[in-house]
Design an enzyme around this catalytic site. Structure first.
Site, PDB file in Angstrom:
ATOM      1  N   ASP A   8       0.851  -1.178   0.000  1.00  0.00           N
ATOM      2  CA  ASP A   8       0.000   0.000   0.000  1.00  0.00           C
ATOM      3  C   ASP A   8       0.900   1.246   0.000  1.00  0.00           C
ATOM      4  OD1 ASP A   8      -2.487   1.544   0.494  1.00  0.00           O
ATOM      5  OD2 ASP A   8      -1.591   1.891   2.457  1.00  0.00           O
ATOM      6  N   ASP A 195      -2.023  -0.682   5.864  1.00  0.00           N
ATOM      7  CA  ASP A 195      -2.370  -0.045   7.136  1.00  0.00           C
ATOM      8  C   ASP A 195      -3.866   0.156   7.357  1.00  0.00           C
ATOM      9  OD1 ASP A 195      -2.372   2.068   5.055  1.00  0.00           O
ATOM     10  OD2 ASP A 195      -2.816   3.373   6.739  1.00  0.00           O
TER      11      ASP A 195
END
Length: 260
Positions: A8, A195
């Protein structure tokens, strides 16, 4: 072992506030030295990813964009657009009281997106070049959000939170795209880092995974893989924690290989 790392961006490889990746440089260098592909997996558009992809010197490696709904392939013409049109039509069909609580990127100008994200107006304009998904801010109640999701589901649209926004899509996840890229690149072992809630499927599908600390995001619940150590969490946030985790995993994999 053909290792691939999937990561990410916002709040993970990129700092949540500054979007800087410099603290991750030692781990990026280590991946490059080993010839390990780094596949970006982000909610960003292909237009946004292109410059960062070049800056990180990722070569021909594809990137997962718009939360898994599409792929960016360097040098290839971007494909898509029908998905986005379908999402916008579904939004138009939502009752006005619920619709008023969702401020999507397609509802505002680049200046407003810059205000919402902290991006420059030029970067915000690239964030509007959407083909597969629609991020935005929900300002209504939790109960209204449930009704909003139900109305969208009638049109086959899913809504879920990422690090900053509620994003609408046709349901394809980062994990779906990860499986496609893994097969394309002939990968045998995967590491995933993220996250936010929209990273969960990708983290759970990877051989080893890292939840990167982000004190500004929605946060992630305890995942089953944490009980066995397959999934771990960083102590440091953003690119600093990212680098520490990647370097530690590379060291562990090297040791496993030498003992194998």
């Amino acid at each position: 072992m053909a290792l691939i790392v999937f990561s990410d961006l916002d709040g993970t490889l990129l700092d949540h506030g500054s979007y800087a990746w410099a603290p991750a440089a030692p781990a990026l260098d280590a991946l490059r030295a080993r010839g390990v592909p780094l596949v970006l997996a982000t909610s960003k558009t292909s237009a946004e990813v292109a410059s960062l992809h070049a800056e990180l010197k990722l070569g021909d490696t594809p990137a997962i964009v718009e939360n898994g709904a599409g792929l960016y392939r360097p040098g290839a013409q971007a494909q898509g657009g029908d998905d986005y049109a379908r999402i916008r039509q579904a939004l138009a069909n939502v009752t006005p009281d619920l619709r008023a609580s969702f401020e999507g990127f397609g509802d505002v100008d680049a200046a407003r997106i810059a205000e919402m994200t902290g991006l420059s107006e030029d970067a915000a304009a690239l964030a509007q070049k959407r083909l597969f998904s629609e991020p935005g801010r929900w300002t209504g109640t939790a109960a209204d959000l449930s009704d909003f999701k139900e109305m969208l589901a009638v049109s086959g649209i899913e809504a879920r939170y990422g690090g900053r926004f509620l994003t609408l899509s046709l349901g394809r996840t980062k994990a779906d795209a990860m499986a496609e890229v893994k097969a394309d690149l002939g990968g045998t072992t995967t590491i995933a880092l993220g996250d936010a809630p929209n990273d969960i499927e990708m983290l759970e599908a990877a051989d080893r995974a890292v939840i990167v600390r982000n004190d500004h995001g929605t946060g992630l619940p305890h995942l089953a893989g944490e009980d066995t150590g397959r999934i771990r969490r960083t102590k440091a946030p953003g690119p600093t924690g990212w680098a520490e985790a990647v370097l530690a995993l590379l060291d562990e994999l090297d040791k496993d290989a030498s003992h194998g």
